[in-house]
Design an enzyme around this catalytic site. Sequence first.
Site, mmCIF file in Angstrom:
data_model
loop_
_atom_site.group_PDB
_atom_site.id
_atom_site.type_symbol
_atom_site.label_atom_id
_atom_site.label_comp_id
_atom_site.label_asym_id
_atom_site.label_seq_id
_atom_site.Cartn_x
_atom_site.Cartn_y
_atom_site.Cartn_z
ATOM 1 N N HIS A 247 5.854 -12.214 5.619
ATOM 2 C CA HIS A 247 5.545 -11.476 4.200
ATOM 3 C C HIS A 247 6.960 -11.279 3.805
ATOM 4 C CE1 HIS A 247 5.253 -8.434 7.161
ATOM 5 N NE2 HIS A 247 5.864 -7.544 6.280
ATOM 6 N N HIS B 275 8.876 -8.938 1.084
ATOM 7 C CA HIS B 275 8.876 -7.778 0.193
ATOM 8 C C HIS B 275 9.700 -7.986 -1.026
ATOM 9 C CE1 HIS B 275 7.623 -4.734 3.216
ATOM 10 N NE2 HIS B 275 8.211 -5.809 4.045
ATOM 11 N N ASN C 272 11.214 -8.771 7.077
ATOM 12 C CA ASN C 272 11.465 -8.513 8.413
ATOM 13 C C ASN C 272 10.824 -9.506 9.573
ATOM 14 O OD1 ASN C 272 12.714 -6.258 7.288
ATOM 15 N ND2 ASN C 272 10.612 -5.146 6.905
ATOM 16 N N ILE D 164 0.892 -1.233 -0.005
ATOM 17 C CA ILE D 164 -0.208 0.074 0.018
ATOM 18 C C ILE D 164 0.834 1.078 0.158
ATOM 19 C CG2 ILE D 164 -0.210 0.438 2.530
ATOM 20 C CD1 ILE D 164 -3.392 0.470 2.099
HETATM 21 P P1 AMP Z 1 6.947 -4.748 7.599
HETATM 22 O O1 AMP Z 1 7.739 -3.516 8.265
HETATM 23 O O2 AMP Z 1 8.045 -5.701 6.769
HETATM 24 O O3 AMP Z 1 6.179 -5.539 8.399
HETATM 25 O O4 AMP Z 1 6.122 -4.207 6.537
HETATM 26 C C1 AMP Z 1 4.701 -4.087 6.235
HETATM 27 C C2 AMP Z 1 4.439 -3.593 5.144
HETATM 28 O O5 AMP Z 1 2.854 -3.850 4.725
HETATM 29 C C3 AMP Z 1 4.726 -2.086 4.908
HETATM 30 O O6 AMP Z 1 5.462 -1.966 3.633
HETATM 31 C C4 AMP Z 1 3.159 -1.705 4.608
HETATM 32 O O7 AMP Z 1 3.116 -0.654 3.723
HETATM 33 C C5 AMP Z 1 2.351 -2.658 4.289
HETATM 34 N N1 AMP Z 1 1.028 -2.660 4.447
HETATM 35 C C6 AMP Z 1 0.362 -2.425 5.645
HETATM 36 N N2 AMP Z 1 -1.004 -2.542 5.474
HETATM 37 C C7 AMP Z 1 -1.137 -2.669 4.066
HETATM 38 C C8 AMP Z 1 -2.416 -3.097 3.247
HETATM 39 N N3 AMP Z 1 -3.671 -2.960 3.831
HETATM 40 N N4 AMP Z 1 -2.100 -3.473 2.088
HETATM 41 C C9 AMP Z 1 -1.152 -3.713 1.244
HETATM 42 N N5 AMP Z 1 0.159 -3.290 2.071
HETATM 43 C C10 AMP Z 1 0.099 -2.917 3.376
#
Ligand code: AMP
Length: 128
Positions: free
Chosen positions: A110, A112, A97, A36
Amino acid sequence: MAYSYDSENIFAKILRGEIPNRTVLETAHSLAFHDIRPQRPHHVLVIPKGAYVSYDHFAAEAPEAEIIDYTRTIGKVCRMLGVDLASGGAGFRLISNAGEHGVQEVPHLHMHILGGAGTGRMVNPPGT
Ligand code: AMP
């Protein structure tokens, strides 16, 4: 100590269809969707459908079929984005992460996939 998974995290809600996502690819065990807040021209997240908090959790407890599906899905998305090396793409960075020191925001595993522009140094000094 056992892994603990919070089923109210935002990616669990995406998997349950409670909030929308921009899907790139869905398979039997994995879902890939656009981040997002993209940090590069290509920024896709790949998650397993199972309830795993982190990569180490997944590696320890997921059935092999899920691990194979997840790994192949990441590769397929790289190809779909055109960043893979086989098709002459300019490459990408994978980041997963975990926990406090990994600065994990969403407690569901997840990966990236970042590409479409240079991704800089691998790790910045803390606090930057
Ligand atoms: P992390 O710090 O690795 O947990 O990253 C979480 C990621 O999730 C971040 O890059 C956010 O921008 C992404 N994120 C959070 N909410 C959403 C959402 N609803 N849809 C898509 N990505 C999201």
